[in-house]
Design a protein around this motif. Structure first.
Motif, PDB file in Angstrom:
ATOM      1  N   SER A 183       0.823  -1.203   0.000  1.00 55.99           N
ATOM      2  CA  SER A 183       0.000   0.000   0.000  1.00 55.99           C
ATOM      3  C   SER A 183       0.864   1.262   0.000  1.00 55.99           C
ATOM      4  CB  SER A 183      -0.925   0.003   1.222  1.00 55.99           C
ATOM      5  OG  SER A 183      -1.677   1.193   1.283  1.00 55.99           O
ATOM      6  N   ILE A 205      -7.361  -9.491   0.979  1.00 58.47           N
ATOM      7  CA  ILE A 205      -8.573  -8.693   0.744  1.00 58.47           C
ATOM      8  C   ILE A 205      -8.196  -7.339   0.149  1.00 58.47           C
ATOM      9  CG2 ILE A 205     -10.426  -7.424   1.905  1.00 58.47           C
ATOM     10  CD1 ILE A 205     -10.580  -9.809   3.892  1.00 58.47           C
ATOM     11  N   ARG A 206      -7.191  -6.689   0.710  1.00 57.75           N
ATOM     12  CA  ARG A 206      -6.762  -5.378   0.216  1.00 57.75           C
ATOM     13  C   ARG A 206      -6.195  -5.483  -1.199  1.00 57.75           C
ATOM     14  NH1 ARG A 206      -2.996  -2.589   4.642  1.00 57.75           N
ATOM     15  NH2 ARG A 206      -3.598  -0.683   3.547  1.00 57.75           N
ATOM     16  N   LYS A 259      -6.848  -7.770  -3.498  1.00 51.31           N
ATOM     17  CA  LYS A 259      -7.890  -8.051  -4.483  1.00 51.31           C
ATOM     18  C   LYS A 259      -8.706  -6.803  -4.779  1.00 51.31           C
ATOM     19  CE  LYS A 259      -8.156 -13.040  -3.917  1.00 51.31           C
ATOM     20  NZ  LYS A 259      -8.953 -14.224  -3.510  1.00 51.31           N
ATOM     21  N   SER A 260      -8.844  -5.936  -3.794  1.00 53.57           N
ATOM     22  CA  SER A 260      -9.488  -4.655  -4.033  1.00 53.57           C
ATOM     23  C   SER A 260      -8.644  -3.798  -4.980  1.00 53.57           C
ATOM     24  CB  SER A 260      -9.706  -3.910  -2.716  1.00 53.57           C
ATOM     25  OG  SER A 260     -10.218  -2.617  -2.940  1.00 53.57           O
ATOM     26  N   GLU A 264      -6.558  -4.957  -7.201  1.00 53.13           N
ATOM     27  CA  GLU A 264      -6.669  -5.579  -8.523  1.00 53.13           C
ATOM     28  C   GLU A 264      -7.984  -5.194  -9.194  1.00 53.13           C
ATOM     29  OE1 GLU A 264      -7.520  -9.989 -10.349  1.00 53.13           O
ATOM     30  OE2 GLU A 264      -6.165  -9.884  -8.626  1.00 53.13           O
ATOM     31  N   ALA A 265      -9.078  -5.250  -8.442  1.00 55.04           N
ATOM     32  CA  ALA A 265     -10.388  -4.928  -9.004  1.00 55.04           C
ATOM     33  C   ALA A 265     -10.471  -3.477  -9.469  1.00 55.04           C
ATOM     34  CB  ALA A 265     -11.477  -5.211  -7.978  1.00 55.04           C
ATOM     35  N   ASN A 266      -9.761  -2.605  -8.761  1.00 52.65           N
ATOM     36  CA  ASN A 266      -9.753  -1.183  -9.118  1.00 52.65           C
ATOM     37  C   ASN A 266      -8.639  -0.824 -10.100  1.00 52.65           C
ATOM     38  OD1 ASN A 266     -11.853   0.408  -7.405  1.00 52.65           O
ATOM     39  ND2 ASN A 266     -10.986  -1.098  -5.996  1.00 52.65           N
ATOM     40  N   ASP A 281     -12.538  -7.398   8.680  1.00 52.14           N
ATOM     41  CA  ASP A 281     -13.407  -6.282   8.310  1.00 52.14           C
ATOM     42  C   ASP A 281     -13.377  -5.213   9.397  1.00 52.14           C
ATOM     43  OD1 ASP A 281     -15.177  -4.767   6.838  1.00 52.14           O
ATOM     44  OD2 ASP A 281     -16.634  -6.384   6.577  1.00 52.14           O
TER      45      ASP A 281
END
Length: 422
Positions: free
Chosen positions: A135, A160-161, A163-164, A166-168, A276
């Motif tokens: 990050s 989780i971070r 993959k977020s 990657e998705a963005n 979360d």
């Protein structure tokens, strides 16, 4: 505090004790030892500049020694302000020559200065536990991104971070999700988190678990482990979930399942393991039972709404190491363990070495794999190849003296055919 170009640690005079404890852990890490022996001969990581943001523990030290044996030019920092074992950090610097930036109890400013210090190494490969390193690279140290071939991530939270990202479409290099390999999450998350979380709660409070009501927020692999170990110690276990399939599994495993607000009124010990934010929120804290203990075994203390707890309280005092007593206006007392940070590493020693043996075998072999494959991979999150996963499981069984069956040629042929039937 000892600061130098070789790192930033609390006290180098602690190194001898740290070395003893590193060697003690090594005896329970036979798979990593076999990998280290091969790495020392083959040097698969020779010349690779590697920056790692990991929990600085005896087990991590054995991983670091393995990576260095394989030729890596490695520097380390802590992935959590409270998880560092200061004697281990000192030993890594003075006994093993691995620059380490980690001090137990460091504040946020020092924590991020340490992350920047390991990034000053201009790494070709990252090794992360929670994604703070990656990050920071993508937000404040973007000038270094062109140097990176690939990275590895150890935790559920970090994946989780990633993959977020990657998705963005902001992730700039491929990352191997070590956490998603079977020999990591099925064992480390379940047996490691399960045992070490209860160990930390017992160490920090000296309470009897038997007969108490333990509420587990989240029934992933970590939650399964915590619930199982709490039940094994005689607790009455309640599980809180948002996923209907996992909730159903918890019911089938014999646990009560209910909404978190209801469980908060019944629980003697509340444990979050979800990855979360605000899993224990103000509504839970308003309904919480007098005398309840709150602990978090997720990576970040965001799982507990600590500002809401502060707001509800009229006073706070430290009553034991890692135990803060929050007093409500109506006289209720709520006890927060380890400042809401991951309790198993903050108030105890983290996972046993024998389970981290598999997790860190994944890290070592994953680093070797990503060095070979990283340049040809798109900037996405990947899972370690099944053949490497099974190799680690086979080595672990071998080290335990356990033998298993093999398929006959006839059985192999049958499984690969479609003609046979009733």
């Amino acid at each position: 505090m000892t600061t130098s170009t070789r790192g930033d640690v609390k006290d180098l005079s602690l190194a001898a004790r740290g070395k003893d404890r590193i060697e003690w852990a090594a005896k329970d890490m036979p798979v990593l030892r076999l990998i280290r022996e091969r790495f020392a001969k083959e040097q698969p990581l020779k010349g690779v500049r590697m920056s790692g943001c990991l929990h600085i523990t005896t087990e991590t030290a054995n991983l670091a020694i393995t990576l260095k044996a394989g030729g890596a030019d490695l520097v380390l920092c802590a992935s959590n302000p409270l998880s560092t074992q200061d004697d281990v950090a000192a030993a890594l610097v003075s006994e093993y020559g691995i620059p380490t930036f980690a001090i137990k109890g460091e504040d946020e400013e020092v924590y991020y200065s340490h992350i920047n210090a390991v990034l000053d190494h201009k790494p070709n490969m990252t090794m992360d536990d929670g994604c703070d390193l990656v990050s920071t690279l993508h937000t404040k140290r973007t000038e270094l991104l062109d140097n990176i071939v690939s990275g590895l991530e150890e935790t559920t939270t970090g994946v989780i971070r990633l993959k977020s990202m990657e998705a963005n479409k902001v992730l700039r290099f491929p990352v191997l999700a070590v956490n998603d390999s079977d020999t990591k999450h099925m064992f480390d998350n379940r047996y490691g988190t399960g045992q070490s979380s209860l160990d930390a709660i017992i160490r920090s409070t000296n309470i009897l678990i038997a007969g108490r009501t333990v509420v587990v927020f989240g029934y992933g692999w970590c939650g399964r482990g915590v619930a199982s170990r709490a039940h094994g110690l005689g607790a009455n276990v309640i599980v809180c979930e948002v996923d209907p399939t996992r909730a159903l599994e918890a019911v089938m495993d014999g646990y009560r399942v209910m909404p978190g607000v209801e469980a908060a009124a019944q629980g003697d010990i509340l444990i979050t393991v979800t990855g979360d934010i605000n899993v224990i929120d103000q509504k839970h804290l308003e309904n919480i039972k007098d005398g309840a203990l709150i602990a978090n075994s997720g990576h970040f203390n965001d799982e507990i709404n600590i500002p809401a707890l502060e707001k509800l309280s009229t006073g706070k005092r430290r009553v034991r190491d890692f135990v803060d007593d929050y007093t409500y206006s109506d006289g209720r007392h709520v006890y927060l363990l380890a400042e809401g940070r991951l309790v198993n590493l903050s108030a105890a020693e983290g996972h046993p070495a024998s389970v981290m043996d598999m997790s860190f075998a994944n890290q070592a072999l994953g680093a070797e794999y990503m060095l070979k494959q990283g340049k040809d991979l798109e900037p996405r999150v990947y899972t370690i190849p099944t053949e490497i996963d099974k190799q680690i499981a086979s080595l672990k069984l071998q080290s335990m003296g356990v033998r298993i069956d093999t398929l006959t040629e006839e059985q192999e042929s049958y499984l690969n055919s479609w003609e046979s039937g009733t």
